[in-house]
Design a protein around this motif. Structure first.
Motif, PDB file in Angstrom:
ATOM      1  N   TYR A  77       3.226   5.886   3.243  1.00  0.00           N
ATOM      2  CA  TYR A  77       4.224   4.917   3.713  1.00  0.00           C
ATOM      3  C   TYR A  77       4.793   4.142   2.529  1.00  0.00           C
ATOM      4  CZ  TYR A  77       6.350   0.919   5.936  1.00  0.00           C
ATOM      5  OH  TYR A  77       7.250  -0.050   6.313  1.00  0.00           O
ATOM      6  N   ASN A  78       3.920   3.629   1.668  1.00  0.00           N
ATOM      7  CA  ASN A  78       4.397   2.852   0.524  1.00  0.00           C
ATOM      8  C   ASN A  78       5.206   3.708  -0.444  1.00  0.00           C
ATOM      9  OD1 ASN A  78       3.544   0.301   1.221  1.00  0.00           O
ATOM     10  ND2 ASN A  78       1.583   0.493   0.192  1.00  0.00           N
ATOM     11  N   LYS A  79       4.887   4.976  -0.534  1.00  0.00           N
ATOM     12  CA  LYS A  79       5.569   5.841  -1.497  1.00  0.00           C
ATOM     13  C   LYS A  79       6.909   6.348  -0.974  1.00  0.00           C
ATOM     14  CE  LYS A  79       4.645   9.666  -4.630  1.00  0.00           C
ATOM     15  NZ  LYS A  79       3.649  10.634  -5.074  1.00  0.00           N
ATOM     16  N   TYR A  80       6.986   6.727   0.302  1.00  0.00           N
ATOM     17  CA  TYR A  80       8.158   7.429   0.812  1.00  0.00           C
ATOM     18  C   TYR A  80       9.021   6.650   1.807  1.00  0.00           C
ATOM     19  CZ  TYR A  80       5.839  11.451  -1.239  1.00  0.00           C
ATOM     20  OH  TYR A  80       5.229  12.309  -2.110  1.00  0.00           O
ATOM     21  N   SER A  81       8.611   5.478   2.258  1.00  0.00           N
ATOM     22  CA  SER A  81       9.372   4.800   3.303  1.00  0.00           C
ATOM     23  C   SER A  81      10.681   4.198   2.802  1.00  0.00           C
ATOM     24  CB  SER A  81       8.525   3.705   3.956  1.00  0.00           C
ATOM     25  OG  SER A  81       8.343   2.630   3.061  1.00  0.00           O
ATOM     26  N   GLY A  82      10.753   3.878   1.517  1.00  0.00           N
ATOM     27  CA  GLY A  82      11.952   3.237   0.990  1.00  0.00           C
ATOM     28  C   GLY A  82      12.009   1.753   1.297  1.00  0.00           C
ATOM     29  N   LYS A  83      11.004   1.235   1.965  1.00  0.00           N
ATOM     30  CA  LYS A  83      10.918  -0.194   2.279  1.00  0.00           C
ATOM     31  C   LYS A  83      10.023  -0.853   1.243  1.00  0.00           C
ATOM     32  CE  LYS A  83      11.431   0.668   7.190  1.00  0.00           C
ATOM     33  NZ  LYS A  83      10.799   0.622   8.488  1.00  0.00           N
ATOM     34  N   PRO A  84      10.047  -2.196   1.173  1.00  0.00           N
ATOM     35  CA  PRO A  84       9.141  -2.864   0.224  1.00  0.00           C
ATOM     36  C   PRO A  84       7.688  -2.517   0.530  1.00  0.00           C
ATOM     37  CG  PRO A  84      10.715  -4.423   1.138  1.00  0.00           C
ATOM     38  CD  PRO A  84      10.905  -3.131   1.868  1.00  0.00           C
ATOM     39  N   LYS A  85       6.873  -2.434  -0.523  1.00  0.00           N
ATOM     40  CA  LYS A  85       5.470  -2.065  -0.335  1.00  0.00           C
ATOM     41  C   LYS A  85       4.750  -3.108   0.503  1.00  0.00           C
ATOM     42  CE  LYS A  85       4.808   0.781  -4.367  1.00  0.00           C
ATOM     43  NZ  LYS A  85       3.989   1.079  -5.523  1.00  0.00           N
ATOM     44  N   MET A  86       3.864  -2.607   1.354  1.00  0.00           N
ATOM     45  CA  MET A  86       3.059  -3.482   2.204  1.00  0.00           C
ATOM     46  C   MET A  86       1.644  -3.543   1.653  1.00  0.00           C
ATOM     47  SD  MET A  86       4.072  -2.154   6.006  1.00  0.00           S
ATOM     48  CE  MET A  86       3.545  -3.550   6.953  1.00  0.00           C
ATOM     49  N   THR A  87       0.966  -4.634   1.938  1.00  0.00           N
ATOM     50  CA  THR A  87      -0.453  -4.693   1.610  1.00  0.00           C
ATOM     51  C   THR A  87      -1.198  -3.893   2.671  1.00  0.00           C
ATOM     52  OG1 THR A  87      -0.841  -6.681   2.926  1.00  0.00           O
ATOM     53  CG2 THR A  87      -0.196  -7.005   0.612  1.00  0.00           C
ATOM     54  N   LEU A  88      -2.424  -3.525   2.374  1.00  0.00           N
ATOM     55  CA  LEU A  88      -3.215  -2.765   3.338  1.00  0.00           C
ATOM     56  C   LEU A  88      -3.429  -3.577   4.606  1.00  0.00           C
ATOM     57  CD1 LEU A  88      -4.808  -0.237   4.051  1.00  0.00           C
ATOM     58  CD2 LEU A  88      -6.781  -1.215   2.878  1.00  0.00           C
ATOM     59  N   TYR A  89      -3.623  -4.879   4.481  1.00  0.00           N
ATOM     60  CA  TYR A  89      -3.828  -5.757   5.634  1.00  0.00           C
ATOM     61  C   TYR A  89      -2.586  -5.756   6.532  1.00  0.00           C
ATOM     62  CZ  TYR A  89      -4.608  -9.983   8.342  1.00  0.00           C
ATOM     63  OH  TYR A  89      -4.759 -10.876   9.369  1.00  0.00           O
ATOM     64  N   ASP A  90      -1.395  -5.944   5.937  1.00  0.00           N
ATOM     65  CA  ASP A  90      -0.171  -5.958   6.729  1.00  0.00           C
ATOM     66  C   ASP A  90       0.091  -4.604   7.369  1.00  0.00           C
ATOM     67  OD1 ASP A  90       0.332  -8.626   6.224  1.00  0.00           O
ATOM     68  OD2 ASP A  90       1.588  -8.207   4.467  1.00  0.00           O
ATOM     69  N   TYR A  91      -0.231  -3.532   6.665  1.00  0.00           N
ATOM     70  CA  TYR A  91      -0.047  -2.191   7.216  1.00  0.00           C
ATOM     71  C   TYR A  91      -0.964  -1.986   8.422  1.00  0.00           C
ATOM     72  CZ  TYR A  91       0.344   2.882   7.480  1.00  0.00           C
ATOM     73  OH  TYR A  91       0.557   4.162   7.907  1.00  0.00           O
ATOM     74  N   ARG A  92      -2.216  -2.421   8.299  1.00  0.00           N
ATOM     75  CA  ARG A  92      -3.153  -2.298   9.422  1.00  0.00           C
ATOM     76  C   ARG A  92      -2.634  -3.066  10.635  1.00  0.00           C
ATOM     77  NH1 ARG A  92      -8.606  -0.635   8.042  1.00  0.00           N
ATOM     78  NH2 ARG A  92      -9.370  -1.759   9.836  1.00  0.00           N
ATOM     79  N   LEU A  93      -2.141  -4.291  10.414  1.00  0.00           N
ATOM     80  CA  LEU A  93      -1.599  -5.080  11.525  1.00  0.00           C
ATOM     81  C   LEU A  93      -0.393  -4.392  12.155  1.00  0.00           C
ATOM     82  CD1 LEU A  93      -1.734  -8.808  10.373  1.00  0.00           C
ATOM     83  CD2 LEU A  93      -3.110  -7.681  12.102  1.00  0.00           C
TER      84      LEU A  93
END
Length: 181
Positions: A77-93
């Motif tokens: 997601y962080n590599k290919y989404s084109g959106k700002p990188k998320m922290t693991l915590y925010d991604y889990r939420l």
């Protein structure tokens, strides 16, 4: 602590992400330079451990496999989404919020034929505050229910987007607040 015979015990200058130069032992610098894959994955897995002593071995294996898949999806997601990188915590939420069924916290109030909709009839949804202060940190609001009913100050990074003044609320107080208005 480390033990090695490969490198001499010398300190070498190393630049960090911000460009600051620090001196580190050569062994540590080389380890950090070549650390990837498994080491980074183990580091991310250690943040949210799910294994318990009482689980059967096959459950531990299944949970560990699920965690590996989750971390891989986070990296992708962080590599290919084109959106700002998320922290693991925010991604889990974000993943948890997408997997949970839509919760309608609207409080039903009997309505007459000519009555306009009130704030009680509009579905309320808790959302993360996106405003940032001058330092770039997410602004926090004081939880309205904790300060009113329990007389304690609890800062929250969540609020109700639908309410007029967008009050700060913690998860525990969200439903209680909307039942009382």
């Amino acid at each position: 602590m480390y033990v090695t015979t490969e490198y001499d015990d010398i300190r070498i200058p190393v630049a960090n992400k911000r460009g600051q130069i620090n001196e580190k032992p050569e062994t540590i610098a080389k380890y950090n330079e070549f650390m990837s894959g498994v080491d980074r994955q183990d580091q991310l897995l250690a943040i949210y451990p799910c294994e318990r002593k009482t689980l059967r071995w096959y459950l531990k294996l299944a949970i560990h496999t699920f965690q590996l898949l989750f971390i891989n999806s986070y990296k992708m997601y962080n590599k290919y989404s084109g959106k700002p990188k998320m922290t693991l915590y925010d991604y889990r939420l974000a993943v948890i919020n997408e997997l949970l069924p839509e919760k309608n916290t609207a409080v039903s109030v009997p309505t007459g034929p000519s009555r306009a909709k009130t704030s009680r009839e509009v579905p309320h949804k808790i959302s993360k505050i996106t405003e940032r202060n001058s330092k770039g940190n997410i602004k926090r609001k004081m939880c309205r229910m904790c300060s009113k009913s329990q007389k304690i100050r609890r800062d929250s990074m969540w609020h109700c987007e639908t309410c007029i003044d967008k009050p700060g609320l913690c998860f525990e107080c969200f439903d209680e607040f909307h039942l009382s208005i």
